[in-house]
Design a protein around this motif. Sequence first.
Motif, PDB file in Angstrom:
ATOM      1  N   PRO A   1      43.509  30.283  95.605  1.00  0.00           N
ATOM      2  CA  PRO A   1      42.476  28.686  95.341  1.00  0.00           C
ATOM      3  C   PRO A   1      41.121  28.380  96.202  1.00  0.00           C
ATOM      4  N   ASP A   2      41.229  28.300  96.886  1.00  0.00           N
ATOM      5  CA  ASP A   2      39.512  28.464  97.843  1.00  0.00           C
ATOM      6  C   ASP A   2      39.440  29.794  97.441  1.00  0.00           C
ATOM      7  N   ILE A   3      39.444  31.146  96.708  1.00  0.00           N
ATOM      8  CA  ILE A   3      39.014  32.279  96.493  1.00  0.00           C
ATOM      9  C   ILE A   3      38.096  31.377  95.494  1.00  0.00           C
ATOM     10  N   ALA A   4      39.031  30.972  93.973  1.00  0.00           N
ATOM     11  CA  ALA A   4      39.004  31.168  92.778  1.00  0.00           C
ATOM     12  C   ALA A   4      37.858  29.756  93.392  1.00  0.00           C
ATOM     13  N   ALA A   5      37.525  28.183  94.341  1.00  0.00           N
ATOM     14  CA  ALA A   5      37.004  27.291  94.141  1.00  0.00           C
ATOM     15  C   ALA A   5      35.548  27.863  95.064  1.00  0.00           C
ATOM     16  N   ILE A   6      35.282  29.311  95.154  1.00  0.00           N
ATOM     17  CA  ILE A   6      33.827  29.458  95.917  1.00  0.00           C
ATOM     18  C   ILE A   6      33.139  30.116  94.952  1.00  0.00           C
ATOM     19  N   TYR A   7      34.128  31.280  94.081  1.00  0.00           N
ATOM     20  CA  TYR A   7      33.343  31.628  93.111  1.00  0.00           C
ATOM     21  C   TYR A   7      32.658  30.600  91.685  1.00  0.00           C
ATOM     22  N   ASN A   8      33.770  29.712  91.304  1.00  0.00           N
ATOM     23  CA  ASN A   8      33.521  28.798  90.903  1.00  0.00           C
ATOM     24  C   ASN A   8      32.321  28.282  91.151  1.00  0.00           C
ATOM     25  N   TYR A   9      32.125  27.813  91.992  1.00  0.00           N
ATOM     26  CA  TYR A   9      30.424  27.131  92.355  1.00  0.00           C
ATOM     27  C   TYR A   9      29.689  28.218  91.740  1.00  0.00           C
ATOM     28  N   TYR A  10      29.349  29.124  92.193  1.00  0.00           N
ATOM     29  CA  TYR A  10      28.427  30.569  91.777  1.00  0.00           C
ATOM     30  C   TYR A  10      28.822  29.758  89.820  1.00  0.00           C
ATOM     31  N   VAL A  11      29.473  30.275  89.996  1.00  0.00           N
ATOM     32  CA  VAL A  11      29.511  30.667  87.660  1.00  0.00           C
ATOM     33  C   VAL A  11      28.813  29.367  87.547  1.00  0.00           C
ATOM     34  N   GLU A  12      28.953  28.158  88.256  1.00  0.00           N
ATOM     35  CA  GLU A  12      28.938  27.056  87.443  1.00  0.00           C
ATOM     36  C   GLU A  12      26.666  26.826  88.085  1.00  0.00           C
ATOM     37  N   ASN A  13      26.749  27.224  88.932  1.00  0.00           N
ATOM     38  CA  ASN A  13      24.923  26.950  89.383  1.00  0.00           C
ATOM     39  C   ASN A  13      24.351  28.401  89.965  1.00  0.00           C
ATOM     40  N   SER A  14      24.631  29.098  89.155  1.00  0.00           N
ATOM     41  CA  SER A  14      23.447  30.376  89.738  1.00  0.00           C
ATOM     42  C   SER A  14      23.917  31.515  88.777  1.00  0.00           C
ATOM     43  N   ASN A  15      23.443  32.889  88.258  1.00  0.00           N
ATOM     44  CA  ASN A  15      24.193  33.892  88.181  1.00  0.00           C
ATOM     45  C   ASN A  15      24.152  34.543  88.777  1.00  0.00           C
ATOM     46  N   ALA A  16      24.580  34.489  90.097  1.00  0.00           N
ATOM     47  CA  ALA A  16      25.498  34.995  91.672  1.00  0.00           C
ATOM     48  C   ALA A  16      26.626  36.108  90.496  1.00  0.00           C
ATOM     49  N   ALA A  17      27.962  35.156  90.431  1.00  0.00           N
ATOM     50  CA  ALA A  17      28.978  35.698  89.292  1.00  0.00           C
ATOM     51  C   ALA A  17      28.434  35.002  87.832  1.00  0.00           C
ATOM     52  N   PHE A  18      28.327  36.952  87.163  1.00  0.00           N
ATOM     53  CA  PHE A  18      28.546  36.835  85.771  1.00  0.00           C
ATOM     54  C   PHE A  18      29.351  36.432  84.904  1.00  0.00           C
ATOM     55  N   LEU A  19      30.972  35.741  85.675  1.00  0.00           N
ATOM     56  CA  LEU A  19      31.072  34.820  84.169  1.00  0.00           C
ATOM     57  C   LEU A  19      30.315  33.563  84.041  1.00  0.00           C
ATOM     58  N   GLU A  20      31.394  33.197  82.839  1.00  0.00           N
ATOM     59  CA  GLU A  20      30.266  31.934  82.446  1.00  0.00           C
ATOM     60  C   GLU A  20      31.278  30.850  82.254  1.00  0.00           C
ATOM     61  N   THR A  21      32.830  31.044  82.714  1.00  0.00           N
ATOM     62  CA  THR A  21      34.094  29.880  82.576  1.00  0.00           C
ATOM     63  C   THR A  21      34.481  30.384  83.842  1.00  0.00           C
ATOM     64  N   ASN A  22      35.089  28.967  84.763  1.00  0.00           N
ATOM     65  CA  ASN A  22      35.670  29.107  85.552  1.00  0.00           C
ATOM     66  C   ASN A  22      36.576  30.139  86.001  1.00  0.00           C
TER      67      ASN A  22
END
Length: 165
Positions: free
Chosen positions: A12-33
Amino acid sequence: MTIRPIEKSDYPDIAAIYNYYVENSNAAFLETNMDVEFVESLHKAALKNSFLVADNEEKVVGFCLLKSFLPMENFKRTATITYFISLEYTRCGVGNLFLNELLQYANDNHIDNFIAEIASDNIQSITFHKKQGFQECGTLNKVGFKKNKDLSILYMQKDIKQGYG
């Protein structure tokens, strides 16, 4: 700060960290959490024992992992590197800690090259990788789409055996 192997309770903590970047930048390539099932799939795709977390004794504040660059025996000496760090812990040395751990892993597992796939507009990550001895290899222009904009991917490589940088 402790760097340690991932545990399922960290998902859950890893998902939360990654999802911040999904929502706020292009660092995470996914478009949805992503959810914990996606984290589990990352864990399974990671090279054995290469999925690590940074733990501040209260929670996970970052994660890193290595994956096969190409799933063929003759490419096993090259790995794709991934790391994400909670915003409040960026520029605090966590990325350096992760890279040092993954370099040791690479040395122990006969990996000679790291490949980083970075959104071309992620200047902070590009700067970090250059400081760590990664060199730009090329850009794939407009290969993705996120937040109604084209997404280009910059490839950077670190030749571990030569140790340039």
